[in-house]
Write a protein that holds these residues in place. Structure first.
Motif, short mmCIF file in Angstrom:
data_model
loop_
_atom_site.label_atom_id
_atom_site.label_comp_id
_atom_site.label_asym_id
_atom_site.label_seq_id
_atom_site.Cartn_x
_atom_site.Cartn_y
_atom_site.Cartn_z
N LEU A 293 -10.34 0.50 -7.50
CA LEU A 293 -9.18 0.21 -6.65
C LEU A 293 -8.74 1.45 -5.90
CD1 LEU A 293 -7.01 -1.82 -5.79
CD2 LEU A 293 -5.63 -1.06 -7.71
N SER B 76 -10.94 2.19 -3.07
CA SER B 76 -10.74 1.27 -1.94
C SER B 76 -9.67 1.77 -0.99
CB SER B 76 -10.37 -0.11 -2.46
OG SER B 76 -9.03 -0.11 -2.93
N LEU B 77 -8.89 2.73 -1.44
CA LEU B 77 -7.85 3.29 -0.58
C LEU B 77 -8.39 4.39 0.34
CD1 LEU B 77 -4.91 3.46 -3.12
CD2 LEU B 77 -4.87 2.24 -0.96
N ILE C 213 1.11 4.63 -2.59
CA ILE C 213 0.75 6.00 -2.22
C ILE C 213 1.86 6.70 -1.47
CG2 ILE C 213 -1.63 5.23 -1.98
CD1 ILE C 213 -1.28 5.63 1.04
N PRO D 250 -10.27 4.41 3.01
CA PRO D 250 -10.04 4.23 4.45
C PRO D 250 -8.63 4.60 4.87
CG PRO D 250 -11.24 2.36 3.57
CD PRO D 250 -10.85 3.20 2.39
N VAL D 251 -7.67 4.28 4.02
CA VAL D 251 -6.29 4.63 4.34
C VAL D 251 -6.12 6.14 4.35
CG1 VAL D 251 -3.90 4.45 3.58
CG2 VAL D 251 -5.41 2.49 3.36
N VAL D 252 -6.62 6.79 3.33
CA VAL D 252 -6.52 8.25 3.26
C VAL D 252 -7.24 8.89 4.44
CG1 VAL D 252 -7.08 10.28 1.89
CG2 VAL D 252 -6.29 8.21 0.76
N ALA E 193 0.83 -1.20 0.00
CA ALA E 193 0.00 0.00 0.00
C ALA E 193 0.87 1.25 0.00
CB ALA E 193 -0.93 -0.01 1.21
#
Lengths: 109, 109
Positions: free
Chosen positions: B83, B86-87, B17, B89-91, B13
Motif C-alpha cells: 500500500l 502504491s503512493l 500523508i 506516484p503521489v510522492v 490520501a
DNA sequence: CCGTATCCGAATCGATACTG
DNA sequence: CAGTATCGATTCGGATACGG
C-alpha cells in the motif's frame, strides 16, 4: 556526499496543500472557479472560519486568486492562479490513488 | 444536479500523508528501507517523539512496515508495504512539482 | 539503539454571535 | 453573501528524563 543526502522537495508542496482541507479545496477549484458558499457546500464539515482561513492561506501562497465583485449582495470568486494550476498533476495523483484504493464513495475511515 | 457533487478522494490520501513530516518520511522510504536513526538524521529538525509518532501513525494505516530484529543493540527497519508503495506516484508528483517550482536546493521558506 | 512518559506552553479548531 | 470576533476545548509539539 552520500547517496543518503537526497533532496526532499515534497516538503514544500505538502506545506502548501498539506492541511486537512486544502487538498479538497484545490480539487474542486481545479475544475472551475467557485464562490465562497459553493465551497462551503462542497467541502463537508468545514466551518466558515476554517474555509476563510484556508482560502486566505492559499491566496497568500499565490495558489488561488480572489476576485471580489463590487456589488450587492457581495460576490467573490476563487480561482486557480497559474501556480495553482501547476499543482494539478499532484491533485490528479492524489485523486487517482484515492479512487484505486478507497473507491468512488469518498472518504471512509 | 450533479455536476457539483463530485467525489473527492484527495481527502483520504492527504489524510494519510498530509502531516508535516509524513511526506518527507515517505519520500525517503520510497527509495529504500531505513532505520530509526537514519530517519532522524534525514528529516531535519524532527524530534524523537515526533518521528515515533509519525511512524506509528503510518504503520497503523498500513503504509509502512516495522521490522524489529531481536538482538542487542536493538535494530528496527522501516519499509513500505505494498500500500505504501502504491503512493509512489503521489510522492513523485509532489517531488516533480517541488523541483520545478522551488528548485533542487530543497525546502526554502 | 530505539523508544516511552511526563510536563507544559503554543497553536488549532468548532461553535457561536455579529457585520457590511 | 461573505466574511470577522471572541471563547473555550482539544491537540500539537518541543524539551527533558527514563527504560529495555
Amino acid at each position: 556526499m552520500s547517496a543518503e543526502t537526497s533532496l526532499c522537495p515534497t516538503e514544500t508542496a505538502l506545506d502548501l496543500i498539506g492541511g486537512k482541507w486544502k487538498g479538497m479545496i484545490l480539487f474542486y477549484l481545479c475544475k472551475e472557479k467557485k464562490r465562497f458558499n459553493q465551497l462551503m457546500r462542497l467541502v463537508p464539515g468545514i466551518s466558515q472560519r476554517m474555509l476563510t482561513k484556508q482560502l486566505r492561506d492559499l491566496e497568500s501562497n499565490g495558489i488561488i486568486h480572489r476576485k471580489v465583485y463590487p456589488e450587492v449582495p457581495p460576490k467573490v470568486e476563487y480561482s486557480l492562479t497559474p501556480l495553482g494550476k501547476s499543482l494539478k498533476p499532484v491533485v490528479d495523483a492524489l485523486e487517482a490513488w484515492g479512487i484505486q484504493y478507497i473507491g468512488e464513495g469518498g472518504a471512509q475511515d
